[in-house]
Design a protein around this motif. Structure first.
Motif, PDB file in Angstrom:
ATOM      1  N   LEU A 145     -32.606 -18.972  37.920  1.00 19.79           N
ATOM      2  CA  LEU A 145     -33.038 -18.381  36.855  1.00 19.79           C
ATOM      3  C   LEU A 145     -34.220 -18.499  36.230  1.00 19.79           C
ATOM      4  O   LEU A 145     -34.861 -19.789  36.497  1.00 19.79           O
ATOM      5  N   GLU A 146     -34.758 -17.866  35.728  1.00 24.54           N
ATOM      6  CA  GLU A 146     -36.192 -17.834  35.210  1.00 24.54           C
ATOM      7  C   GLU A 146     -36.285 -17.143  33.895  1.00 24.54           C
ATOM      8  O   GLU A 146     -36.212 -16.088  33.650  1.00 24.54           O
ATOM      9  N   GLU A 147     -36.844 -17.837  32.841  1.00 28.39           N
ATOM     10  CA  GLU A 147     -36.979 -17.297  31.568  1.00 28.39           C
ATOM     11  C   GLU A 147     -38.340 -16.766  31.554  1.00 28.39           C
ATOM     12  O   GLU A 147     -39.294 -17.422  32.000  1.00 28.39           O
ATOM     13  N   VAL A 148     -38.785 -15.496  30.790  1.00 30.72           N
ATOM     14  CA  VAL A 148     -39.988 -14.944  30.760  1.00 30.72           C
ATOM     15  C   VAL A 148     -40.262 -14.411  29.424  1.00 30.72           C
ATOM     16  O   VAL A 148     -39.212 -14.010  28.722  1.00 30.72           O
ATOM     17  N   GLU A 149     -41.413 -14.831  28.952  1.00 21.09           N
ATOM     18  CA  GLU A 149     -41.844 -14.364  27.525  1.00 21.09           C
ATOM     19  C   GLU A 149     -41.701 -12.713  27.463  1.00 21.09           C
ATOM     20  O   GLU A 149     -42.610 -12.289  28.321  1.00 21.09           O
ATOM     21  N   THR A 150     -41.353 -12.201  26.512  1.00 23.95           N
ATOM     22  CA  THR A 150     -41.354 -10.637  26.424  1.00 23.95           C
ATOM     23  C   THR A 150     -41.670 -10.354  24.916  1.00 23.95           C
ATOM     24  O   THR A 150     -40.913  -9.852  24.256  1.00 23.95           O
ATOM     25  N   PRO A 151     -42.682 -10.852  24.260  1.00 23.43           N
ATOM     26  CA  PRO A 151     -42.775 -10.819  22.715  1.00 23.43           C
ATOM     27  C   PRO A 151     -42.502  -9.332  22.100  1.00 23.43           C
ATOM     28  O   PRO A 151     -43.313  -8.370  22.523  1.00 23.43           O
ATOM     29  N   GLY A 152     -41.697  -9.440  21.317  1.00 24.34           N
ATOM     30  CA  GLY A 152     -41.543  -8.044  20.833  1.00 24.34           C
ATOM     31  C   GLY A 152     -40.938  -6.878  21.350  1.00 24.34           C
ATOM     32  O   GLY A 152     -40.488  -5.692  20.878  1.00 24.34           O
ATOM     33  N   MET A 153     -40.624  -7.330  22.599  1.00 18.13           N
ATOM     34  CA  MET A 153     -40.207  -6.211  23.566  1.00 18.13           C
ATOM     35  C   MET A 153     -38.558  -6.238  23.411  1.00 18.13           C
ATOM     36  O   MET A 153     -37.836  -7.152  23.939  1.00 18.13           O
ATOM     37  N   LYS A 154     -37.969  -5.092  23.073  1.00 16.77           N
ATOM     38  CA  LYS A 154     -36.411  -4.882  22.822  1.00 16.77           C
ATOM     39  C   LYS A 154     -35.880  -4.022  23.762  1.00 16.77           C
ATOM     40  O   LYS A 154     -34.535  -4.249  24.193  1.00 16.77           O
ATOM     41  N   ILE A 187     -29.685  -5.671  33.185  1.00 21.69           N
ATOM     42  CA  ILE A 187     -28.409  -5.613  32.608  1.00 21.69           C
ATOM     43  C   ILE A 187     -28.367  -5.362  31.118  1.00 21.69           C
ATOM     44  O   ILE A 187     -28.633  -6.324  30.228  1.00 21.69           O
ATOM     45  N   LYS A 188     -28.141  -4.316  30.789  1.00 27.44           N
ATOM     46  CA  LYS A 188     -28.057  -3.790  29.301  1.00 27.44           C
ATOM     47  C   LYS A 188     -26.932  -4.513  28.713  1.00 27.44           C
ATOM     48  O   LYS A 188     -25.777  -4.451  29.111  1.00 27.44           O
ATOM     49  N   SER A 189     -27.094  -5.134  27.601  1.00 24.80           N
ATOM     50  CA  SER A 189     -26.010  -5.998  26.862  1.00 24.80           C
ATOM     51  C   SER A 189     -25.884  -5.641  25.569  1.00 24.80           C
ATOM     52  O   SER A 189     -26.784  -5.953  24.843  1.00 24.80           O
ATOM     53  N   LEU A 190     -24.759  -5.311  25.352  1.00 29.18           N
ATOM     54  CA  LEU A 190     -24.536  -4.732  23.694  1.00 29.18           C
ATOM     55  C   LEU A 190     -23.346  -5.434  23.081  1.00 29.18           C
ATOM     56  O   LEU A 190     -22.276  -5.778  23.797  1.00 29.18           O
ATOM     57  N   VAL A 191     -23.554  -5.828  21.960  1.00 31.24           N
ATOM     58  CA  VAL A 191     -22.570  -6.162  21.315  1.00 31.24           C
ATOM     59  C   VAL A 191     -21.722  -5.525  20.450  1.00 31.24           C
ATOM     60  O   VAL A 191     -22.251  -4.961  19.508  1.00 31.24           O
ATOM     61  N   TYR A 192     -20.545  -5.449  20.850  1.00 27.93           N
ATOM     62  CA  TYR A 192     -19.568  -4.341  19.945  1.00 27.93           C
ATOM     63  C   TYR A 192     -18.522  -5.333  19.029  1.00 27.93           C
ATOM     64  O   TYR A 192     -18.028  -6.424  19.241  1.00 27.93           O
ATOM     65  N   GLY A 193     -18.365  -4.727  17.868  1.00 28.39           N
ATOM     66  CA  GLY A 193     -17.363  -4.961  16.952  1.00 28.39           C
ATOM     67  C   GLY A 193     -16.265  -4.176  16.990  1.00 28.39           C
ATOM     68  O   GLY A 193     -16.070  -3.262  17.269  1.00 28.39           O
ATOM     69  N   TYR A 194     -14.930  -4.964  16.708  1.00 33.32           N
ATOM     70  CA  TYR A 194     -13.796  -3.930  16.625  1.00 33.32           C
ATOM     71  C   TYR A 194     -12.563  -4.790  15.875  1.00 33.32           C
ATOM     72  O   TYR A 194     -12.862  -6.167  15.778  1.00 33.32           O
ATOM     73  N   GLY A 195     -11.519  -4.221  15.816  1.00 37.81           N
ATOM     74  CA  GLY A 195     -10.289  -4.889  14.981  1.00 37.81           C
ATOM     75  C   GLY A 195     -10.887  -5.683  13.868  1.00 37.81           C
ATOM     76  O   GLY A 195     -11.519  -4.968  13.100  1.00 37.81           O
ATOM     77  N   LYS A 196     -10.303  -6.807  13.555  1.00 36.76           N
ATOM     78  CA  LYS A 196     -10.495  -7.617  12.321  1.00 36.76           C
ATOM     79  C   LYS A 196     -11.825  -8.451  12.590  1.00 36.76           C
ATOM     80  O   LYS A 196     -11.578  -9.681  12.524  1.00 36.76           O
ATOM     81  N   ALA A 202     -30.253 -14.927  18.589  1.00 35.54           N
ATOM     82  CA  ALA A 202     -31.515 -14.186  18.647  1.00 35.54           C
ATOM     83  C   ALA A 202     -31.017 -12.820  17.840  1.00 35.54           C
ATOM     84  O   ALA A 202     -30.183 -12.270  17.997  1.00 35.54           O
ATOM     85  N   PRO A 203     -32.347 -12.300  17.435  1.00 38.41           N
ATOM     86  CA  PRO A 203     -32.083 -10.800  16.985  1.00 38.41           C
ATOM     87  C   PRO A 203     -31.988  -9.934  17.924  1.00 38.41           C
ATOM     88  O   PRO A 203     -32.033 -10.121  19.315  1.00 38.41           O
ATOM     89  N   THR A 204     -31.407  -8.671  17.409  1.00 36.71           N
ATOM     90  CA  THR A 204     -30.972  -7.520  18.375  1.00 36.71           C
ATOM     91  C   THR A 204     -32.116  -7.438  19.513  1.00 36.71           C
ATOM     92  O   THR A 204     -33.394  -7.469  19.060  1.00 36.71           O
ATOM     93  N   GLY A 205     -31.869  -7.165  20.613  1.00 38.43           N
ATOM     94  CA  GLY A 205     -32.699  -6.783  21.680  1.00 38.43           C
ATOM     95  C   GLY A 205     -32.756  -7.934  22.681  1.00 38.43           C
ATOM     96  O   GLY A 205     -33.534  -7.670  23.698  1.00 38.43           O
ATOM     97  N   PHE A 206     -32.459  -8.969  22.365  1.00 40.32           N
ATOM     98  CA  PHE A 206     -32.573 -10.200  23.209  1.00 40.32           C
ATOM     99  C   PHE A 206     -31.297 -10.703  23.565  1.00 40.32           C
ATOM    100  O   PHE A 206     -31.216 -11.867  24.265  1.00 40.32           O
ATOM    101  N   ASN A 219     -30.979 -14.432  25.056  1.00 42.43           N
ATOM    102  CA  ASN A 219     -30.568 -14.840  23.657  1.00 42.43           C
ATOM    103  C   ASN A 219     -31.328 -15.950  22.806  1.00 42.43           C
ATOM    104  O   ASN A 219     -31.007 -16.901  22.278  1.00 42.43           O
ATOM    105  N   LYS A 220     -32.417 -15.430  23.146  1.00 41.02           N
ATOM    106  CA  LYS A 220     -33.515 -16.178  22.391  1.00 41.02           C
ATOM    107  C   LYS A 220     -34.652 -15.468  22.129  1.00 41.02           C
ATOM    108  O   LYS A 220     -34.921 -14.416  23.087  1.00 41.02           O
ATOM    109  N   LYS A 221     -35.279 -15.618  20.754  1.00 35.93           N
ATOM    110  CA  LYS A 221     -36.136 -14.371  20.406  1.00 35.93           C
ATOM    111  C   LYS A 221     -37.301 -14.310  21.373  1.00 35.93           C
ATOM    112  O   LYS A 221     -37.852 -15.449  21.701  1.00 35.93           O
ATOM    113  N   ASP A 222     -37.629 -13.165  21.671  1.00 30.39           N
ATOM    114  CA  ASP A 222     -39.150 -12.882  22.498  1.00 30.39           C
ATOM    115  C   ASP A 222     -38.795 -13.383  23.804  1.00 30.39           C
ATOM    116  O   ASP A 222     -39.891 -13.733  24.622  1.00 30.39           O
TER     117      ASP A 222
END
Length: 571
Positions: A253-262, A279-288, A330-334, A362-365
RNA sequence: CGGGGUGUGGCGCAGUUGGUCUAGCGCGCCUGCUUUGGGAGCAGGAGGUCGCCGGUUCAAAUCCGGCCACCCCGACCA
């Protein structure tokens, strides 16, 4: 009918808030007028087409063993509580209160009501099966009414419900109605096809949609040469085997900086990697308030209908900023699958083959490279969760799928015992045991068929009706109605056709020929008989077919039989 | 619901830097005459609290605020 007396006014100009062909033409031809958003008045000319469709449906339903009844539109809340749908249906259900504060709704569909009725009336297996249907106005407070009568908030529907003793018998009934539907749409002159569909809010195990093929259709459908056809919502996609993992290829695994790119495309360009590495990762809500992380390959999209089905819920929604931040840090996009706690991960088939993939850190930028399923994250399930795209292959035969668009005019469902169990609708079987009815339900959008027919049949001059549902089959057009010779001949032909039982209208207005021709073309009446002095000199009238606008001269005394043979051939 | 837009005779529109706007044009409608094989011509006529409420101003279709309605793009459905 005499056009001079008919409640019909045609429009020369295109109404500004109509943007589909059928909507424009229905207004211009004087079929409908709008009262409010998604609420339409049917004028006599429009109603004629509606009734024709209705009669075809009634005829075929009766032939298939159906029995027509009529249920109320105003429905008490308690039955909806029993099925659980008062709470589930949401704002689309039009709710009203009576003077005592008791709650009702305007029926969007009638499963509860008919099930309750049959429960009260039928007790024995000897009285089964039953196929009951009605024509009823339905109310659905659509989020966005559109395309005129095509997606209205109040609309005419034929809904049918079947009650059987067993799964096998219900299957047979379903088949019967399915065949019946094919005959109905064929008789209405539509080009259509039945496709496998998602069951949606109605519920049940299996369903078909009847799609009228049209580019303006709201539904996407996929079809294959092998016969497989499905709504894109439902379309099954197989497991891909293209990219096999080879041992030893996995990099750390290797972390790369991607400032502002979502977005996938931003990051892809920045890192010089193709979208299918992501790997597009989307967070969905459902139920309660539960959350779930859904993974698809970067160049694909999540099919929410499939997600809903897997989760067994009626609604899923993309989680908001706050909840995403809480879950991923992290904010959306990361967002990414690595290190997710407190939520399950679902992976689409398309991500399991990705070796050394890229996703949010899961970390900003920051993004992470070289993600591998199994090693870096675990999915609770790997399944079919995406929408089909151009180039996908058929699950049944591995050929390339074709994409087209359609208008949904009918829908058939196998309901099983969902409603009968909820409402405790039982009968006694041969052994004297209580059994819930095995049900099916079957809808047809009557007003929508009218619009769909126009969507499929029109040219720059106006509507071209199929003979079977045309408001009038023939129009007699006397040029200069007040000239005695012309009047006499046109009245004779008109009356002969009337007496023979055809739907005929005579344009006895004091209008110029151009006006009459243009109105005849706009309203799309299949056969036109023009009576003018030119051909009358040869003791002939002109017979023009709306489709193609080809004209031939026929002797006056043969006009009736000529029209007859055209109509009989086309009906 | 989120984003974008529009409300001016029946329909389609112009006017919107405040003042010749006493609101105009085309279509449609009414009357008369002429016309009559693909949406006729001339003459006359009817029809509008400029979406609603409030404000600014000597003066508001025009500026400001609020509300309402409708349409388009997305998720829901016959």
């Amino acid at each position: 009918m005499r056009l001079s007396e008919y409640f019909l006014s045609t429009l020369k100009e295109i109404p500004k808030d109509a943007d589909t062909v059928s909507h424009q033409l229905m207004i211009r031809a004087g079929m409908i007028r709008k009262l409010a958003s998604g609420i339409y008045e049917f004028l006599p000319f429009g109603l004629r087409a509606l009734r024709k469709v209705e009669n075809i449906i009634r005829d075929e339903m009766d032939k298939a063993g159906g029995q027509e009844l009529y249920l109320p539109a105003l429905l008490p809340k308690d039955l909806w509580d029993k099925s659980g749908r008062w709470a589930l249906y949401g704002p689309e259900l039009m709710r009203v209160k009576d003077r005592n504060g008791r709650e009702f709704c305007l029926g969007p569909t009638h499963e509860e009501i008919i099930t309750d009725l049959v429960k009260r009336e039928i007790r024995s297996y000897r009285d089964l099966p039953k196929l009951l249907y009605q024509f009823q106005v339905k109310f659905r407070d659509e989020i966005r009414p559109r395309f005129g009568v095509m997606r209205a908030r109040e609309f005419l529907m034929k809904d049918a419900y079947s009650f059987d003793v067993s799964q096998e018998s219900a299957e047979e009934t379903y088949r019967k109605v399915f065949d019946c539907y094919n005959r109905i749409f064929k008789r209405c002159g539509l080009r259509f096809r039945a496709v496998e569909a998602d069951t949606g809010a109605i519920g049940g195990s299996f369903s078909h949609e009847f799609m009228v093929v049209a580019d303006t259709g709201e539904e996407g459908i996929i079809t294959c040469g092998c016969g497989y056809a499905a709504n894109v919502e439902k379309a099954e996609l197989g497991r891909e085997s293209s990219e096999k993992k080879a041992p030893g290829q996995e990099k750390p695994l290797e972390e790369v900086e991607t400032p502002g790119m979502k977005t996938v495309s931003e990051v892809g360009k920045f890192l010089g990697e193709p979208e299918n590495k992501f790997i597009k990762s989307l967070v969905y809500g459902y139920g309660k308030g539960e959350l779930i992380v859904v993974l698809v390959r970067g160049d694909y999209e999540v099919n929410e209908a499939k997600l809903r089905k897997y989760l067994g819920v009626n609604e899923v929604f993309l989680a908001d900023e706050k909840r995403i931040e809480k879950l991923t840090g992290a904010p959306t996009g990361f967002a990414g699958p690595v290190g997710i706690k407190n939520a399950d991960i679902l992976a689409d088939y398309s991500v399991e083959g990705i070796v050394n993939g890229i996703s949010g850190a899961n970390k900003k930028d920051y993004h992470v490279r070289n993600i591998n399923i199994g090693r870096d994250y675990k999915a609770k399930a790997v399944l079919d969760l995406r929408k089909p795209v151009e180039g996908d292959i058929c699950v049944k035969c591995a050929k390339k799928l074709a994409f087209s668009r359609g208008i949904e005019v009918g829908h058939t469902f196998k309901l099983g015992t969902k409603y009968s169990e909820a409402l405790q609708a039982d009968f006694l079987d041969r052994q004297g045991d209580k059994k819930p009815f095995v049900m099916g339900c079957y809808g047809i959008g009557v007003s929508r068929i009218v619009a769909a027919a126009i969507e499929q049949g029109s040219d720059e001059k106006g509507i071209i009706w199929p003979m079977s549902i045309a408001p009038f089959q023939v129009t007699v057009v006397p040029l200069k109605y007040d000239e005695p010779g012309i009047k006499k001949v046109s009245e004779e032909i008109y009356n002969d056709l009337l007496k023979s039982g055809y739907d005929v209208i005579i344009d006895d207005r004091d209008e110029r020929p151009g006006v009459k021709f243009n109105d005849a073309d706009l309203t799309g009446i299949p056969v036109r008989i023009t009576v003018g002095d030119r051909s009358l000199k040869e003791k002939k009238v002109e017979l023009t077919l709306r489709k193609g606008l080809k004209t031939e001269k026929v002797p006056v005394d043969e006009a009736l039989s000529a029209v007859k043979s055209i109509i009989e051939k086309q009906i």
